[in-house]
Scaffold this active site. Structure first.
Site, PDB file in Angstrom:
ATOM      1  N   GLY A 194      56.521   6.315  -6.137  1.00 14.09           N
ATOM      2  CA  GLY A 194      56.896   7.401  -5.239  1.00 14.09           C
ATOM      3  C   GLY A 194      57.674   6.887  -4.036  1.00 14.09           C
ATOM      4  N   GLU A 213      56.485  -4.034  -6.928  1.00 13.85           N
ATOM      5  CA  GLU A 213      55.039  -3.838  -7.090  1.00 13.85           C
ATOM      6  C   GLU A 213      54.588  -4.413  -8.430  1.00 13.85           C
ATOM      7  OE1 GLU A 213      54.834   0.400  -6.557  1.00 13.85           O
ATOM      8  OE2 GLU A 213      54.689   0.241  -4.380  1.00 13.85           O
ATOM      9  N   SER A 239      51.964   4.929   2.275  1.00 12.87           N
ATOM     10  CA  SER A 239      51.158   5.280   3.443  1.00 12.87           C
ATOM     11  C   SER A 239      49.734   4.719   3.348  1.00 12.87           C
ATOM     12  CB  SER A 239      51.130   6.798   3.631  1.00 12.87           C
ATOM     13  OG  SER A 239      50.666   7.433   2.463  1.00 12.87           O
TER      14      SER A 239
HETATM   15  C1  5RP Z   1      55.312   3.137  -3.747  1.00  9.30           C
HETATM   16  C2  5RP Z   1      54.064   3.449  -4.466  1.00  9.30           C
HETATM   17  C3  5RP Z   1      52.913   3.959  -3.672  1.00  9.30           C
HETATM   18  O1  5RP Z   1      51.795   3.198  -3.960  1.00  9.30           O
HETATM   19  C4  5RP Z   1      52.667   5.388  -4.045  1.00  9.30           C
HETATM   20  O2  5RP Z   1      53.850   6.118  -3.879  1.00  9.30           O
HETATM   21  C5  5RP Z   1      51.538   6.003  -3.198  1.00  9.30           C
HETATM   22  O3  5RP Z   1      51.962   6.163  -1.881  1.00  9.30           O
HETATM   23  P1  5RP Z   1      51.045   6.809  -0.767  1.00  9.30           P
HETATM   24  O4  5RP Z   1      49.950   5.818  -0.493  1.00  9.30           O
HETATM   25  O5  5RP Z   1      51.955   6.993   0.413  1.00  9.30           O
HETATM   26  O6  5RP Z   1      50.522   8.104  -1.301  1.00  9.30           O
HETATM   27  O7  5RP Z   1      53.950   3.294  -5.654  1.00  9.30           O
HETATM   28  O8  5RP Z   1      56.352   2.803  -4.600  1.00  9.30           O
END
Ligand code: 5RP
Length: 234
Positions: free
Chosen positions: A108, A115, A42
């Site tokens: 997450g 990444e 997000s």
């Molecule tokens: C996705 C990630 C995101 O960077 C992490 O989950 C943070 O997400 P958000 O900006 O929605 O809090 O690692 O795999």
């Protein structure tokens, strides 16, 4: 909580603010032939929507997920395959947790492998997060581990031996066709580098969500008081 003007700033506004700080930073660093790496989640989505008005200032992007690639294209931004580029000028992504060394837990959104690959290629990794992600010790957020499907149970047993409680994230298949185990109860993670290496040694593991061997280079953290810039503590 309220800010200095007496207004409450909610988490979405913090994400917007930190994404704008990253846009300002990136715009100063890019040239017309630059490739910008784009993360997932997000906060990264806020960054995508805000960098769109600067799309004429760089050549193209590479994305850490199909979802981000699609969002970029919807803004008319070019997305290259990572194999087609020899250099990524700068990579911007969120995190689930960050410590003072700028070691992170990510994944997450299940995009951890792509990444980590884009950060490996990038000249600079800019992390953007709101203050809820800032921790003294990593490991309260369950550590995501991407596994080859047939190795799921084996990897889970090995993670248990390392002291964790792996939980299969059911109904999730990564962009690479693999599965995610979320490892609970690792907090406090003492040496993130050591744990990152140990988990990578388990046969069947593709990647784990610790970004410690190659931490972020700079972290913009959105707080109720404003944007705070962190460099890695030694
Ligand atoms: C996705 C990630 C995101 O960077 C992490 O989950 C943070 O997400 P958000 O900006 O929605 O809090 O690692 O795999």
């Amino acid at each position: 909580e309220r800010n200095c003007m007496g207004y409450y700033v909610d988490q979405d506004q913090l994400k917007q603010a930190v994404a704008q700080a990253a846009v300002d930073y990136v715009v100063k660093k890019i040239e017309s032939d630059s490739i910008v790496g784009i993360g997932t989640g997000s906060t990264a989505n806020c960054f995508i929507d805000l960098i769109a008005q600067h799309k004429h200032k760089f050549l193209a992007t590479v994305a850490s997920s199909e979802g981000s690639a699609e969002r970029l294209r919807s803004h008319g931004i070019q997305v290259f395959e990572l194999n087609a580029v020899s250099e990524v000028t700068i990579y911007v992504d969120g995190a689930d947790e960050a410590n003072t060394r700028l070691e992170l837990i990510k994944g997450g959104g299940a995009a951890l492998t792509r990444e980590k690959i884009v950060t490996a290629v990038a000249n600079e990794f800019v992390c953007i997060a709101d203050e809820s992600k800032w921790v003294k010790n990593l490991g309260t957020f369950p550590l995501p581990v991407e596994v080859i499907p047939m190795a799921r149970s084996h990897v889970a047993r090995e993670l248990f031996k390392l002291g964790g409680d792996p939980v299969w994230r059911e109904n999730v298949v990564t962009d690479n066709g693999n599965l995610i185990l979320d490892v609970h109860h690792l907090h406090p993670i003492g040496s993130a580098c050591e744990l990152e290496e140990k988990i990578n040694q388990i046969t069947g593991v593709v990647t784990n969500g610790l970004f410690a061997l190659k931490p972020a280079d700079i972290l913009f953290l959105a707080t109720q008081q404003g944007i705070v810039t962190h460099h890695p503590a030694r």
